[in-house]
Design a protein around this motif. Structure first.
Motif, PDB file in Angstrom:
ATOM      1  N   ALA A  58      29.526  38.154 -82.497  1.00 17.41           N
ATOM      2  CA  ALA A  58      30.560  37.436 -83.250  1.00 17.41           C
ATOM      3  C   ALA A  58      31.500  38.403 -83.962  1.00 17.41           C
ATOM      4  CB  ALA A  58      29.904  36.495 -84.263  1.00 17.41           C
ATOM      5  N   VAL A  59      30.931  39.403 -84.625  1.00 22.68           N
ATOM      6  CA  VAL A  59      31.769  40.379 -85.320  1.00 22.68           C
ATOM      7  C   VAL A  59      32.575  41.196 -84.316  1.00 22.68           C
ATOM      8  CG1 VAL A  59      31.789  42.382 -86.842  1.00 22.68           C
ATOM      9  CG2 VAL A  59      30.251  40.506 -87.331  1.00 22.68           C
ATOM     10  N   GLY A  60      31.944  41.555 -83.214  1.00 22.52           N
ATOM     11  CA  GLY A  60      32.633  42.307 -82.168  1.00 22.52           C
ATOM     12  C   GLY A  60      33.852  41.549 -81.651  1.00 22.52           C
ATOM     13  N   ILE A  61      33.687  40.244 -81.441  1.00 29.69           N
ATOM     14  CA  ILE A  61      34.782  39.418 -80.930  1.00 29.69           C
ATOM     15  C   ILE A  61      35.927  39.325 -81.951  1.00 29.69           C
ATOM     16  CG2 ILE A  61      35.440  37.019 -80.421  1.00 29.69           C
ATOM     17  CD1 ILE A  61      32.801  36.759 -78.881  1.00 29.69           C
ATOM     18  N   ILE A  62      35.556  39.062 -83.198  1.00 29.82           N
ATOM     19  CA  ILE A  62      36.617  38.887 -84.202  1.00 29.82           C
ATOM     20  C   ILE A  62      37.321  40.211 -84.476  1.00 29.82           C
ATOM     21  CG2 ILE A  62      35.279  39.186 -86.354  1.00 29.82           C
ATOM     22  CD1 ILE A  62      36.700  36.678 -87.388  1.00 29.82           C
ATOM     23  N   ARG A  63      36.604  41.319 -84.338  1.00 30.41           N
ATOM     24  CA  ARG A  63      37.228  42.634 -84.492  1.00 30.41           C
ATOM     25  C   ARG A  63      38.155  42.934 -83.306  1.00 30.41           C
ATOM     26  NH1 ARG A  63      38.570  46.191 -88.004  1.00 30.41           N
ATOM     27  NH2 ARG A  63      36.517  46.331 -88.954  1.00 30.41           N
ATOM     28  N   ALA A  64      37.669  42.719 -82.095  1.00 27.87           N
ATOM     29  CA  ALA A  64      38.451  43.051 -80.900  1.00 27.87           C
ATOM     30  C   ALA A  64      39.707  42.197 -80.793  1.00 27.87           C
ATOM     31  CB  ALA A  64      37.584  42.873 -79.654  1.00 27.87           C
ATOM     32  N   SER A  65      39.639  40.955 -81.296  1.00 28.51           N
ATOM     33  CA  SER A  65      40.786  40.056 -81.182  1.00 28.51           C
ATOM     34  C   SER A  65      41.932  40.490 -82.104  1.00 28.51           C
ATOM     35  CB  SER A  65      40.375  38.638 -81.548  1.00 28.51           C
ATOM     36  OG  SER A  65      40.116  38.566 -82.930  1.00 28.51           O
ATOM     37  N   GLY A  66      41.609  41.322 -83.081  1.00 23.93           N
ATOM     38  CA  GLY A  66      42.640  41.733 -84.032  1.00 23.93           C
ATOM     39  C   GLY A  66      42.663  40.877 -85.276  1.00 23.93           C
ATOM     40  N   ALA A  67      41.828  39.821 -85.323  1.00 19.84           N
ATOM     41  CA  ALA A  67      41.848  38.917 -86.469  1.00 19.84           C
ATOM     42  C   ALA A  67      41.363  39.591 -87.748  1.00 19.84           C
ATOM     43  CB  ALA A  67      40.991  37.687 -86.178  1.00 19.84           C
ATOM     44  N   LEU A  68      40.362  40.471 -87.591  1.00 21.37           N
ATOM     45  CA  LEU A  68      39.806  41.150 -88.756  1.00 21.37           C
ATOM     46  C   LEU A  68      40.844  42.086 -89.381  1.00 21.37           C
ATOM     47  CD1 LEU A  68      37.047  40.743 -89.943  1.00 21.37           C
ATOM     48  CD2 LEU A  68      36.239  42.734 -88.718  1.00 21.37           C
ATOM     49  N   ASP A  69      41.621  42.754 -88.525  1.00 19.58           N
ATOM     50  CA  ASP A  69      42.677  43.634 -89.028  1.00 19.58           C
ATOM     51  C   ASP A  69      43.731  42.840 -89.772  1.00 19.58           C
ATOM     52  OD1 ASP A  69      41.523  45.911 -87.808  1.00 19.58           O
ATOM     53  OD2 ASP A  69      42.365  45.284 -85.884  1.00 19.58           O
ATOM     54  N   MET A  70      44.023  41.632 -89.234  1.00 20.15           N
ATOM     55  CA  MET A  70      45.019  40.780 -89.895  1.00 20.15           C
ATOM     56  C   MET A  70      44.555  40.427 -91.305  1.00 20.15           C
ATOM     57  SD  MET A  70      46.114  38.007 -87.069  1.00 20.15           S
ATOM     58  CE  MET A  70      46.815  38.460 -85.514  1.00 20.15           C
TER      59      MET A  70
ATOM     60  N   ILE B  10      33.510  33.472 -84.024  1.00 23.54           N
ATOM     61  CA  ILE B  10      33.766  33.558 -82.580  1.00 23.54           C
ATOM     62  C   ILE B  10      35.008  32.758 -82.190  1.00 23.54           C
ATOM     63  CG2 ILE B  10      32.844  32.987 -80.285  1.00 23.54           C
ATOM     64  CD1 ILE B  10      30.099  33.669 -81.283  1.00 23.54           C
ATOM     65  N   LEU B  11      35.118  31.526 -82.713  1.00 23.74           N
ATOM     66  CA  LEU B  11      36.264  30.687 -82.356  1.00 23.74           C
ATOM     67  C   LEU B  11      37.575  31.302 -82.818  1.00 23.74           C
ATOM     68  CD1 LEU B  11      34.789  27.126 -83.015  1.00 23.74           C
ATOM     69  CD2 LEU B  11      34.956  28.393 -80.862  1.00 23.74           C
ATOM     70  N   ILE B  15      40.682  32.386 -80.447  1.00 23.12           N
ATOM     71  CA  ILE B  15      42.013  31.802 -80.649  1.00 23.12           C
ATOM     72  C   ILE B  15      43.047  32.895 -80.923  1.00 23.12           C
ATOM     73  CG2 ILE B  15      43.412  30.346 -82.183  1.00 23.12           C
ATOM     74  CD1 ILE B  15      40.793  28.629 -82.536  1.00 23.12           C
ATOM     75  N   VAL B  16      42.710  33.809 -81.826  1.00 30.03           N
ATOM     76  CA  VAL B  16      43.640  34.897 -82.152  1.00 30.03           C
ATOM     77  C   VAL B  16      43.923  35.744 -80.909  1.00 30.03           C
ATOM     78  CG1 VAL B  16      43.935  37.024 -83.503  1.00 30.03           C
ATOM     79  CG2 VAL B  16      43.064  34.974 -84.603  1.00 30.03           C
ATOM     80  N   ALA B  17      42.876  35.964 -80.115  1.00 30.54           N
ATOM     81  CA  ALA B  17      43.037  36.794 -78.916  1.00 30.54           C
ATOM     82  C   ALA B  17      44.061  36.204 -77.947  1.00 30.54           C
ATOM     83  CB  ALA B  17      41.690  36.975 -78.217  1.00 30.54           C
ATOM     84  N   MET B  23      42.427  39.349 -74.936  1.00 26.60           N
ATOM     85  CA  MET B  23      41.293  38.622 -74.353  1.00 26.60           C
ATOM     86  C   MET B  23      40.342  39.545 -73.588  1.00 26.60           C
ATOM     87  SD  MET B  23      40.383  35.671 -74.967  1.00 26.60           S
ATOM     88  CE  MET B  23      41.419  34.228 -75.099  1.00 26.60           C
ATOM     89  N   GLY B  24      40.912  40.561 -72.910  1.00 25.87           N
ATOM     90  CA  GLY B  24      40.079  41.514 -72.187  1.00 25.87           C
ATOM     91  C   GLY B  24      39.141  42.247 -73.134  1.00 25.87           C
ATOM     92  N   GLU B  25      39.695  42.701 -74.261  1.00 24.36           N
ATOM     93  CA  GLU B  25      38.885  43.420 -75.248  1.00 24.36           C
ATOM     94  C   GLU B  25      37.799  42.524 -75.810  1.00 24.36           C
ATOM     95  OE1 GLU B  25      42.093  43.821 -74.853  1.00 24.36           O
ATOM     96  OE2 GLU B  25      42.886  45.599 -75.857  1.00 24.36           O
ATOM     97  N   VAL B  26      38.147  41.241 -76.001  1.00 24.37           N
ATOM     98  CA  VAL B  26      37.176  40.299 -76.552  1.00 24.37           C
ATOM     99  C   VAL B  26      35.983  40.163 -75.612  1.00 24.37           C
ATOM    100  CG1 VAL B  26      36.785  37.842 -77.017  1.00 24.37           C
ATOM    101  CG2 VAL B  26      38.729  39.017 -78.055  1.00 24.37           C
ATOM    102  N   THR B  27      36.278  40.054 -74.325  1.00 24.49           N
ATOM    103  CA  THR B  27      35.183  39.950 -73.352  1.00 24.49           C
ATOM    104  C   THR B  27      34.323  41.208 -73.384  1.00 24.49           C
ATOM    105  OG1 THR B  27      36.736  38.743 -71.971  1.00 24.49           O
ATOM    106  CG2 THR B  27      34.679  39.409 -70.946  1.00 24.49           C
TER     107      THR B  27
END
Lengths: 177, 193
Positions: A58-70, B10-11, B15-17, B23-27
């Motif tokens: 979960a943390v990995g996903i939110i970090r990779a998406s850029g949301a955590l930086d935001m 996770i959601l 969504i942000v991705a 999205m690639g990085e998220v995967t």
């Protein structure tokens, strides 16, 4: 070297020494007992592992998406007047809610900045002197059916806040920035 | 709580991705993070096994129960409403000692027993007593001497000296615990509403 760092070096060997000497004096089969205790760790790890996997993903996903930086960037202006790193605000808040979720974030920050960076050291110190508030309170009070918790929450928040502030200045004092 | 928090993280991430094009990085992150979690567990297993082994010696040799008796004067000061030798005192002592030694898993059972014993002394059954408030505030302020887990994580991520944070952490813990006790003592003096 500062005396605080001497404590760091001596603490674990000293505790081990003391416990072993005490065990020998009491004529305990220390190695057998050690093995018995060490075995217990497998069960502990097996209970931790699924939780850790779930939360690190979960943390990995939110970090990779850029949301955590935001979030961190959004918080920066709020902290302009203090020098507290904004990267740690999500952690500070999450820490009081859930131990395992905050652990995921800690590991993520170790990965991002390294455990020997200022941020890495600060979170190490911080995690040692704070505790989850809401979880502990709900488990303990719910077990005996107490509804009015009076000043417990205020005290807990105050203690954690004192811990965070103390960690910040102690880390600067001992290790520099 | 964790259900929402976990789902939310996770959601939000997914969504942000979609907006940031990551999205690639998220995967990748999902796959790598799960792998990493297992690696951390292996490091933790080593440190924890050693520490739990040592602590078992402390327990079997009677060191922990000896300490439990030694901290009575402190307990009398922190919990003046709890009579000397009461069950609650014993359980609180066991819980605090376990916490000090970083035996979190061993602290909760006596902690809950302490609450039950304190409830027997409590006059208003749906309201927390002074002793309960103090007990929880001190508990939450963290009284841990050494956080072995943090040391294991630091070592996993390549720290040159994983244990260097013990001293600073101890100092910070003292400050947060003293703050907790002072606050509890001040509030205790005030009349119960």
């Amino acid at each position: 070297m500062k005396w605080v760092l001497y404590i760091s070096d001596f603490m674990i060997p000293l505790i081990i020494f003391g416990i072993l000497v005490y065990g020998l004096l009491k004529k305990i089969n220390i190695f057998d007992v050690f093995i018995e205790g060490a075995k217990g760790s497998v069960n502990t790890i097996l209970t931790i592992m699924p939780t850790l996997i779930g939360l690190m993903v979960a943390v990995g996903i939110i970090r990779a998406s850029g949301a955590l930086d935001m979030i961190e960037r959004g918080l920066k202006p709020l902290l302009k007047f203090t020098s507290f790193p904004s990267e740690l605000i999500p952690l500070t808040i999450l820490r009081s809610i859930s131990a395992s979720a905050s652990l995921g974030l800690v590991l993520d920050l170790f990965k991002q900045y390294g455990p020997d960076s200022f941020i890495g050291r600060l979170i190490s110190v911080m995690m040692g002197c704070t505790e989850t508030i809401f979880y502990t309170m709900s488990v303990y009070f719910m077990s005996i059916g107490i509804k009015k918790t009076r000043y417990t929450l205020a005290g807990a928040i105050l203690a954690n806040l004192a811990g965070v502030i103390a960690s910040f200045y102690i880390t600067i004092w001992v290790f520099g920035r | 709580m964790l259900n929402y928090l976990w789902g939310f993280m996770i959601l939000i991430g997914i969504i942000v991705a979609t907006f940031t094009g990551t999205m690639g990085e998220v995967t990748q992150a999902a796959i790598n993070s799960s792998k990493e979690a297992v690696q951390i567990c292996i490091t933790l297993l080593g440190v924890l096994a050693f520490w739990m082994g040592i602590m078992k010696i402390a327990e079997k040799s009677g060191l922990i129960s000896g300490l439990t008796n030694k901290i009575r004067p402190i307990l009398r000061f922190l919990f003046p409403d709890v009579p000397d030798g009461h069950d609650a005192q014993k359980y609180i002592a066991t819980n605090l000692i376990a916490n000090v030694l970083g035996l979190g898993w061993a602290a909760t059972p006596p902690g809950l027993l302490a609450m039950k014993a304190l409830q027997k002394l409590n006059l208003k059954k749906n309201e927390a007593s002074n002793a309960m408030c103090m007990f929880l505030i001190v508990n939450i302020s963290s009284v841990q001497l050494i956080s072995v887990n943090i040391i294991a994580y630091r070592s996993q991520y390549g720290s040159a000296n994983p244990s260097e944070v013990i001293g600073p952490s101890l100092l910070a813990t003292c400050i947060s615990t003293v703050t907790a006790i002072i606050f509890g003592k001040i509030m205790e003096r005030r009349k119960r509403s």
